[in-house]
Design an enzyme around this catalytic site. Structure first.
Site, PDB file in Angstrom:
ATOM      1  N   ARG A 127      52.839  14.856 -32.953  1.00  7.55           N
ATOM      2  CA  ARG A 127      53.068  13.806 -31.963  1.00  7.55           C
ATOM      3  C   ARG A 127      51.927  12.791 -31.950  1.00  7.55           C
ATOM      4  O   ARG A 127      51.876  11.911 -31.082  1.00  7.55           O
ATOM      5  CB  ARG A 127      53.231  14.436 -30.572  1.00  7.55           C
ATOM      6  CG  ARG A 127      54.539  15.198 -30.421  1.00  7.55           C
ATOM      7  CD  ARG A 127      54.667  15.882 -29.080  1.00  7.55           C
ATOM      8  NE  ARG A 127      55.989  16.472 -28.928  1.00  7.55           N
ATOM      9  CZ  ARG A 127      56.283  17.454 -28.077  1.00  7.55           C
ATOM     10  NH1 ARG A 127      55.336  17.972 -27.309  1.00  7.55           N
ATOM     11  NH2 ARG A 127      57.501  17.926 -28.004  1.00  7.55           N
ATOM     12  N   ASP A 169      56.131  24.133 -35.156  1.00  9.98           N
ATOM     13  CA  ASP A 169      57.120  24.346 -34.099  1.00  9.98           C
ATOM     14  C   ASP A 169      58.075  23.142 -34.095  1.00  9.98           C
ATOM     15  O   ASP A 169      58.014  22.271 -34.986  1.00  9.98           O
ATOM     16  CB  ASP A 169      56.441  24.603 -32.741  1.00  9.98           C
ATOM     17  CG  ASP A 169      55.786  23.357 -32.162  1.00  9.98           C
ATOM     18  OD1 ASP A 169      55.741  22.309 -32.846  1.00  9.98           O
ATOM     19  OD2 ASP A 169      55.313  23.418 -31.012  1.00  9.98           O
ATOM     20  N   GLY A 199      47.464  24.032 -30.090  1.00 11.77           N
ATOM     21  CA  GLY A 199      47.939  25.413 -29.975  1.00 11.77           C
ATOM     22  C   GLY A 199      47.851  26.147 -31.310  1.00 11.77           C
ATOM     23  O   GLY A 199      47.402  27.297 -31.376  1.00 11.77           O
ATOM     24  N   HIS A 220      32.226  21.323 -46.279  1.00 14.44           N
ATOM     25  CA  HIS A 220      31.246  22.139 -45.549  1.00 14.44           C
ATOM     26  C   HIS A 220      31.830  23.415 -44.949  1.00 14.44           C
ATOM     27  O   HIS A 220      31.104  24.390 -44.771  1.00 14.44           O
ATOM     28  CB  HIS A 220      30.611  21.320 -44.414  1.00 14.44           C
ATOM     29  CG  HIS A 220      29.543  20.382 -44.887  1.00 14.44           C
ATOM     30  ND1 HIS A 220      28.727  19.669 -44.033  1.00 14.44           N
ATOM     31  CD2 HIS A 220      29.164  20.020 -46.144  1.00 14.44           C
ATOM     32  CE1 HIS A 220      27.880  18.929 -44.734  1.00 14.44           C
ATOM     33  NE2 HIS A 220      28.141  19.106 -46.016  1.00 14.44           N
ATOM     34  N   ASN A 221      33.110  23.387 -44.593  1.00 14.61           N
ATOM     35  CA  ASN A 221      33.687  24.526 -43.855  1.00 14.61           C
ATOM     36  C   ASN A 221      34.662  25.363 -44.678  1.00 14.61           C
ATOM     37  O   ASN A 221      35.110  26.411 -44.201  1.00 14.61           O
ATOM     38  CB  ASN A 221      34.412  24.039 -42.593  1.00 14.61           C
ATOM     39  CG  ASN A 221      33.566  23.094 -41.761  1.00 14.61           C
ATOM     40  OD1 ASN A 221      33.872  21.903 -41.665  1.00 14.61           O
ATOM     41  ND2 ASN A 221      32.487  23.585 -41.195  1.00 14.61           N
ATOM     42  N   ARG A 274      24.423  26.577 -49.263  1.00 12.28           N
ATOM     43  CA  ARG A 274      24.060  26.979 -47.899  1.00 12.28           C
ATOM     44  C   ARG A 274      25.294  27.090 -46.996  1.00 12.28           C
ATOM     45  O   ARG A 274      25.309  27.870 -46.041  1.00 12.28           O
ATOM     46  CB  ARG A 274      23.034  26.028 -47.296  1.00 12.28           C
ATOM     47  CG  ARG A 274      23.545  24.634 -46.999  1.00 12.28           C
ATOM     48  CD  ARG A 274      22.427  23.694 -46.562  1.00 12.28           C
ATOM     49  NE  ARG A 274      22.921  22.402 -46.106  1.00 12.28           N
ATOM     50  CZ  ARG A 274      23.329  21.414 -46.906  1.00 12.28           C
ATOM     51  NH1 ARG A 274      23.319  21.570 -48.217  1.00 12.28           N
ATOM     52  NH2 ARG A 274      23.739  20.267 -46.394  1.00 12.28           N
ATOM     53  N   HIS A 275      26.339  26.359 -47.327  1.00 15.46           N
ATOM     54  CA  HIS A 275      27.540  26.398 -46.489  1.00 15.46           C
ATOM     55  C   HIS A 275      28.308  27.710 -46.650  1.00 15.46           C
ATOM     56  O   HIS A 275      29.018  28.123 -45.745  1.00 15.46           O
ATOM     57  CB  HIS A 275      28.443  25.202 -46.807  1.00 15.46           C
ATOM     58  CG  HIS A 275      27.754  23.900 -46.569  1.00 15.46           C
ATOM     59  ND1 HIS A 275      27.401  23.484 -45.315  1.00 15.46           N
ATOM     60  CD2 HIS A 275      27.304  22.967 -47.434  1.00 15.46           C
ATOM     61  CE1 HIS A 275      26.771  22.321 -45.409  1.00 15.46           C
ATOM     62  NE2 HIS A 275      26.696  21.994 -46.684  1.00 15.46           N
ATOM     63  N   ARG A 317      26.861  30.164 -44.253  1.00 16.81           N
ATOM     64  CA  ARG A 317      27.243  29.807 -42.882  1.00 16.81           C
ATOM     65  C   ARG A 317      28.669  30.249 -42.573  1.00 16.81           C
ATOM     66  O   ARG A 317      28.929  30.848 -41.519  1.00 16.81           O
ATOM     67  CB  ARG A 317      27.086  28.296 -42.673  1.00 16.81           C
ATOM     68  CG  ARG A 317      25.627  27.887 -42.659  1.00 16.81           C
ATOM     69  CD  ARG A 317      25.422  26.388 -42.638  1.00 16.81           C
ATOM     70  NE  ARG A 317      24.011  26.063 -42.753  1.00 16.81           N
ATOM     71  CZ  ARG A 317      23.537  24.842 -42.930  1.00 16.81           C
ATOM     72  NH1 ARG A 317      24.367  23.810 -43.005  1.00 16.81           N
ATOM     73  NH2 ARG A 317      22.241  24.634 -43.026  1.00 16.81           N
ATOM     74  N   CYS A 324      51.868  21.360 -34.854  1.00 18.38           N
ATOM     75  CA  CYS A 324      52.601  21.424 -33.587  1.00 18.38           C
ATOM     76  C   CYS A 324      52.443  20.032 -32.964  1.00 18.38           C
ATOM     77  O   CYS A 324      52.012  19.110 -33.654  1.00 18.38           O
ATOM     78  CB  CYS A 324      52.105  22.566 -32.689  1.00 18.38           C
ATOM     79  SG  CYS A 324      50.389  22.487 -32.171  1.00 18.38           S
ATOM     80  N   GLY A 325      52.782  19.885 -31.692  1.00 17.40           N
ATOM     81  CA  GLY A 325      52.738  18.546 -31.104  1.00 17.40           C
ATOM     82  C   GLY A 325      51.365  17.909 -31.218  1.00 17.40           C
ATOM     83  O   GLY A 325      51.218  16.791 -31.718  1.00 17.40           O
ATOM     84  N   THR A 326      50.354  18.628 -30.750  1.00 16.95           N
ATOM     85  CA  THR A 326      48.976  18.122 -30.805  1.00 16.95           C
ATOM     86  C   THR A 326      48.148  18.761 -31.910  1.00 16.95           C
ATOM     87  O   THR A 326      47.070  18.253 -32.243  1.00 16.95           O
ATOM     88  CB  THR A 326      48.256  18.429 -29.486  1.00 16.95           C
ATOM     89  OG1 THR A 326      48.309  19.852 -29.283  1.00 16.95           O
ATOM     90  CG2 THR A 326      48.891  17.706 -28.305  1.00 16.95           C
ATOM     91  N   GLY A 327      48.577  19.902 -32.389  1.00 15.65           N
ATOM     92  CA  GLY A 327      47.764  20.701 -33.312  1.00 15.65           C
ATOM     93  C   GLY A 327      46.848  21.679 -32.586  1.00 15.65           C
ATOM     94  O   GLY A 327      46.277  22.579 -33.206  1.00 15.65           O
TER      95      GLY A 327
HETATM   96  C1  RB5 Z   1      55.354  21.869 -27.507  1.00 14.40           C
HETATM   97  O1  RB5 Z   1      55.863  21.155 -26.434  1.00 14.40           O
HETATM   98  C2  RB5 Z   1      53.832  21.715 -27.534  1.00 14.40           C
HETATM   99  O2  RB5 Z   1      53.249  22.358 -26.455  1.00 14.40           O
HETATM  100  C3  RB5 Z   1      53.284  22.275 -28.833  1.00 14.40           C
HETATM  101  O3  RB5 Z   1      53.882  21.625 -29.908  1.00 14.40           O
HETATM  102  C4  RB5 Z   1      51.801  22.120 -29.072  1.00 14.40           C
HETATM  103  O4  RB5 Z   1      51.389  20.802 -28.950  1.00 14.40           O
HETATM  104  C5  RB5 Z   1      50.925  23.089 -28.417  1.00 14.40           C
HETATM  105  O5  RB5 Z   1      49.700  23.073 -28.546  1.00 14.40           O
END
Ligand code: RB5
Length: 146
Positions: free
Chosen positions: A113, A12, A74, A102-103, A136-137, A140, A69-72
């Site tokens: 961010r 995004d 979403g 493993h995954n 084994r993985h 799973r 995304c900002g935090t990853g």
């Molecule tokens: C956008 O502001 C922010 O919500 C999006 O990038 C993300 O971090 C959502 O999880």
């Protein structure tokens, strides 16, 4: 298209700049990169881009994808709704490595961010260079979708 050297990437607006840098990094390393957007800093809904990348991995068009995304957070929530998708949100090298070993993670999720460029590149490189251990993985991960 060499599937092993092809990757689909999407973000995004919050991670647009890091997505562009990772795209350049991958192209310089010889990967073919499909950019699912977004294409600018203009505010968008991350869900739309998460669905594009996760859908392409889910149906086998790409074997690997990267989402940002900002935090990853979403993007992880969206991607892991898709059958056959194992999306791993990583901000440390050990997790990036183990998400493959493993995954068998097929989507790497990064927080634009949160991460500096160099750490993001190292996470991508580690993730792409690490093979799934199987054994084994395999049972799973198969039981996730069963
Ligand atoms: C956008 O502001 C922010 O919500 C999006 O990038 C993300 O971090 C959502 O999880």
């Amino acid at each position: 298209m060499d599937k092993d050297r092809s990757i689909i990437i999407g973000s995004d607006h919050a991670a647009y700049e890091l997505k562009e840098k990772i795209k350049t990094y991958l192209i310089d390393k010889g990967y073919q990169v499909e950019d699912a957007g977004t294409k600018s800093n203009a505010s968008v809904n991350y869900v739309d881009y998460g669905k594009k990348v996760a859908g392409a991995v889910s149906d086998g068009r790409f074997s690997k994808g990267i989402l940002l995304c900002g935090t990853g957070l979403g993007m992880s929530m969206v991607a892991n709704r898709f059958v056959n998708v194992r999306a791993a949100l990583c901000s440390d090298i050990f997790s990036a490595k183990m998400s493959r070993v493993h995954n068998d993670a097929n989507i790497l999720v990064l927080g634009g961010r949160i991460l500096g460029d160099m750490l993001a590149f190292a996470l991508v490189q580690t993730w792409l260079d690490t093979e799934f251990e199987g054994g084994r993985h395999l049972e799973r991960i198969q039981s996730i979708d069963n």
